[in-house]
Design a protein around this motif. Sequence first.
Motif, PDB file in Angstrom:
ATOM      1  N   LEU A  75      -8.096   3.559   5.225  1.00 21.47           N
ATOM      2  CA  LEU A  75      -7.603   2.388   4.488  1.00 21.47           C
ATOM      3  C   LEU A  75      -6.441   1.721   5.220  1.00 21.47           C
ATOM      4  O   LEU A  75      -6.404   0.495   5.361  1.00 21.47           O
ATOM      5  CB  LEU A  75      -7.168   2.807   3.087  1.00 21.47           C
ATOM      6  CG  LEU A  75      -6.836   1.669   2.114  1.00 21.47           C
ATOM      7  CD1 LEU A  75      -8.076   0.834   1.826  1.00 21.47           C
ATOM      8  CD2 LEU A  75      -6.260   2.240   0.818  1.00 21.47           C
TER       9      LEU A  75
ATOM     10  N   TRP B  27     -11.431  -6.887   3.766  1.00 22.84           N
ATOM     11  CA  TRP B  27     -10.751  -6.374   2.571  1.00 22.84           C
ATOM     12  C   TRP B  27     -11.566  -6.626   1.311  1.00 22.84           C
ATOM     13  O   TRP B  27     -11.526  -5.823   0.375  1.00 22.84           O
ATOM     14  CB  TRP B  27      -9.360  -6.961   2.439  1.00 22.84           C
ATOM     15  CG  TRP B  27      -8.530  -6.110   1.514  1.00 22.84           C
ATOM     16  CD1 TRP B  27      -8.265  -6.319   0.210  1.00 22.84           C
ATOM     17  CD2 TRP B  27      -7.917  -4.857   1.852  1.00 22.84           C
ATOM     18  NE1 TRP B  27      -7.519  -5.285  -0.306  1.00 22.84           N
ATOM     19  CE2 TRP B  27      -7.293  -4.374   0.681  1.00 22.84           C
ATOM     20  CE3 TRP B  27      -7.838  -4.105   3.030  1.00 22.84           C
ATOM     21  CZ2 TRP B  27      -6.597  -3.180   0.658  1.00 22.84           C
ATOM     22  CZ3 TRP B  27      -7.143  -2.904   2.985  1.00 22.84           C
ATOM     23  CH2 TRP B  27      -6.529  -2.454   1.813  1.00 22.84           C
TER      24      TRP B  27
ATOM     25  N   SER C 134      -6.071  -8.349  -1.722  1.00 23.42           N
ATOM     26  CA  SER C 134      -6.940  -9.365  -1.115  1.00 23.42           C
ATOM     27  C   SER C 134      -6.321 -10.750  -1.270  1.00 23.42           C
ATOM     28  O   SER C 134      -6.432 -11.591  -0.370  1.00 23.42           O
ATOM     29  CB  SER C 134      -8.324  -9.325  -1.765  1.00 23.42           C
ATOM     30  OG  SER C 134      -9.247 -10.110  -1.045  1.00 23.42           O
TER      31      SER C 134
ATOM     32  N   LEU D 262       0.835  -1.200   0.000  1.00 19.85           N
ATOM     33  CA  LEU D 262       0.000   0.000   0.000  1.00 19.85           C
ATOM     34  C   LEU D 262       0.873   1.254   0.000  1.00 19.85           C
ATOM     35  O   LEU D 262       0.574   2.235  -0.695  1.00 19.85           O
ATOM     36  CB  LEU D 262      -0.918  -0.007   1.226  1.00 19.85           C
ATOM     37  CG  LEU D 262      -1.931   1.143   1.337  1.00 19.85           C
ATOM     38  CD1 LEU D 262      -2.854   1.159   0.120  1.00 19.85           C
ATOM     39  CD2 LEU D 262      -2.754   1.001   2.615  1.00 19.85           C
TER      40      LEU D 262
ATOM     41  N   VAL E 228     -12.657  -4.011  -1.623  1.00 19.10           N
ATOM     42  CA  VAL E 228     -12.627  -4.272  -3.068  1.00 19.10           C
ATOM     43  C   VAL E 228     -13.984  -3.952  -3.691  1.00 19.10           C
ATOM     44  O   VAL E 228     -14.064  -3.363  -4.780  1.00 19.10           O
ATOM     45  CB  VAL E 228     -12.246  -5.743  -3.345  1.00 19.10           C
ATOM     46  CG1 VAL E 228     -12.403  -6.076  -4.836  1.00 19.10           C
ATOM     47  CG2 VAL E 228     -10.812  -6.015  -2.901  1.00 19.10           C
TER      48      VAL E 228
ATOM     49  N   TYR F 134      -6.316  -3.622  -5.799  1.00 17.05           N
ATOM     50  CA  TYR F 134      -6.987  -3.969  -4.545  1.00 17.05           C
ATOM     51  C   TYR F 134      -7.319  -5.454  -4.484  1.00 17.05           C
ATOM     52  O   TYR F 134      -7.281  -6.062  -3.405  1.00 17.05           O
ATOM     53  CB  TYR F 134      -8.235  -3.116  -4.361  1.00 17.05           C
ATOM     54  CG  TYR F 134      -7.932  -1.728  -3.856  1.00 17.05           C
ATOM     55  CD1 TYR F 134      -7.993  -1.428  -2.503  1.00 17.05           C
ATOM     56  CD2 TYR F 134      -7.547  -0.720  -4.734  1.00 17.05           C
ATOM     57  CE1 TYR F 134      -7.697  -0.167  -2.033  1.00 17.05           C
ATOM     58  CE2 TYR F 134      -7.241   0.551  -4.282  1.00 17.05           C
ATOM     59  CZ  TYR F 134      -7.312   0.825  -2.928  1.00 17.05           C
ATOM     60  OH  TYR F 134      -6.994   2.081  -2.467  1.00 17.05           O
TER      61      TYR F 134
ATOM     62  N   VAL G  42     -14.293  -0.257  -4.054  1.00 19.36           N
ATOM     63  CA  VAL G  42     -13.460   0.223  -5.162  1.00 19.36           C
ATOM     64  C   VAL G  42     -14.117  -0.098  -6.504  1.00 19.36           C
ATOM     65  O   VAL G  42     -14.088   0.712  -7.434  1.00 19.36           O
ATOM     66  CB  VAL G  42     -12.048  -0.387  -5.085  1.00 19.36           C
ATOM     67  CG1 VAL G  42     -11.220  -0.021  -6.316  1.00 19.36           C
ATOM     68  CG2 VAL G  42     -11.335   0.082  -3.820  1.00 19.36           C
TER      69      VAL G  42
END
Length: 323
Positions: A183, A282, A272, A146, A286, A268, A289
């Motif tokens: 996040l 997570w 995961s 990240l 996703v 993303y 997103v």
Amino acid sequence: MSTILKMTWDSVSYAFSFADVLWSFLALFFLLAFCAHKISLHLPRKYETYRVYMLFQDLIRYGKTKQKLKRDDWLRAFDVPKRWFWHFYAISVGWNGLLLAFYLISIFQHQSYPLLLTGVLDFLTGVPSTDSQVPQLSTLLVQLLLCVHSLRRLMECLFVSVFSDGAIHLVQYVFGVCYYIVLGLTVLCSDRLGKGTGTLFSQLNWFHFAGIALFIGASLMQHQSTVLLARLRTGKSGRVETLAHRVPEGGWFELVSCPHYLAELLIYVSLSLVFGGLSLTWWLVVLYVLFNQALAAQLCHELYISKYESYPRHRKAFIPFVL
């Protein structure tokens, strides 16, 4: 019956943390926004003058998709430059780098997180911290990746992208800042809710390699798309020649209008995978997103189609051959 209901409620409240509820809400919000926008395309044009309609469109659009939007002057007062996007990634690098440092200290020096951070994680997960918490390799890798992602995006914003005079709403700006803070906390929430065993090296698994491989591929895809977009405004010398919008070509742009948004989703998904695909929290990120990037891509796609008569009709907005 009341006992059964209580047991069911207890299991639900245990399974879903506040972080899960938060990301579920955001995912649902952007899904509804996407649907509302699609419906608004079929409304009579008179609705475009309604304040509720203008406010809705103002909040979901930014940059080039906002430029021809009919807006009252009071709405323009909340505009901030789109080039401020770099603020998001600068904050992400600093904040998530700090969280990574805290995690490394907890692993190698066996020190607890600061009390404030511990309290926030307790609230987000609903699971109190314990001294017996086993460090997880997946969490370490995701936090590191990240930071790498945020640093790359920061460098692209500062040295690659060519921003016009596009604007974003102040609400979008504040949301973006808060997003990257939450996040990073979500990564640590996944660590709190997971179950690591053994040493970090012994936890190494095939899905770590698969996730990192997808992360690298998606990052290269996003960087290539960013470079192609920047070249639409620069000459061979690299100097900016125009701020006008042109039809992007090459790379994944031959299949979709916004491959950089598709790459963001894949990044993303790759994180995961690094979590082993077992982190519900997570996967909710996703999902958020997916709907967020789908909405942004749809708005760009509609702009391209309406602005350029020769725009390739076979291109999709976001996902090749699907959306």
